[in-house]
Design an enzyme around this catalytic site. Structure first.
Site: not given
Ligand code: TYD
Length: 132
Positions: A48-50, A95
């Site tokens: 849950m991040h980029a 992602r």
């Protein structure tokens, strides 16, 4: 979409199999950091991040999990379930990691050190960043 699956060369004989990863050779960047994820649970999603600048290669050393990859326009799902395949994820890709098998082991190679400032952890911030 700034990701791709890379087939890794396997050196195999009757004793078993071996894969070697080398920066700027079969890995498209210099490796500055290695970490791994283990003791996973199917009910617990991760990611849950980029990353603004980080590039990574992820290998499922054991077990399986699903990656949801999103460039702000398109969302695709990829299963990672082979120790002879690396998932390259470039910059500015959101992602999510889901559907972990029990005790999946993911090894991650990165082109830079860990720096929390470099993470985008809010999906709306990510959309702003990629649409600028
Ligand atoms: P986190 O980013 O939540 O993992 P994931 O991307 O799998 O969801 O990281 C979990 C914790 O580990 C968090 O406190 C940050 C820390 N961490 C480091 O200290 N160094 C690292 O290289 C990484 C990837 C995480």
């Amino acid at each position: 979409m700034n990701y791709r699956l890379i087939d890794l060369k396997v050196h195999g004989d009757e004793r078993g199999k071996l894969i070697s990863l080398e920066g700027m050779k079969n890995i498209p960047f210099e490796i500055k950091r290695v970490y791994w994820i283990f003791d996973t649970l199917p009910s617990q999603d991760r990611g849950m991040h980029a990353h603004k600048k980080m590039e990574q290669i992820i290998v499922a050393m054991d077990g399986a999990c699903q990656f949801v990859l999103d460039d702000g326009k398109t969302r695709e799902k990829v299963w990672l379930n082979r120790p002879d395949q690396g998932l390259y994820i470039g910059r500015n890709m959101w992602r999510e990691m889901k559907n972990f098998s029990y005790g999946c082991k993911l090894m991650v190679l990165a082109n830079d050190y860990y720096e929390e400032k470099e993470y985008i952890r809010d999906y709306n911030d990510f959309l702003k960043e990629v649409n600028e």
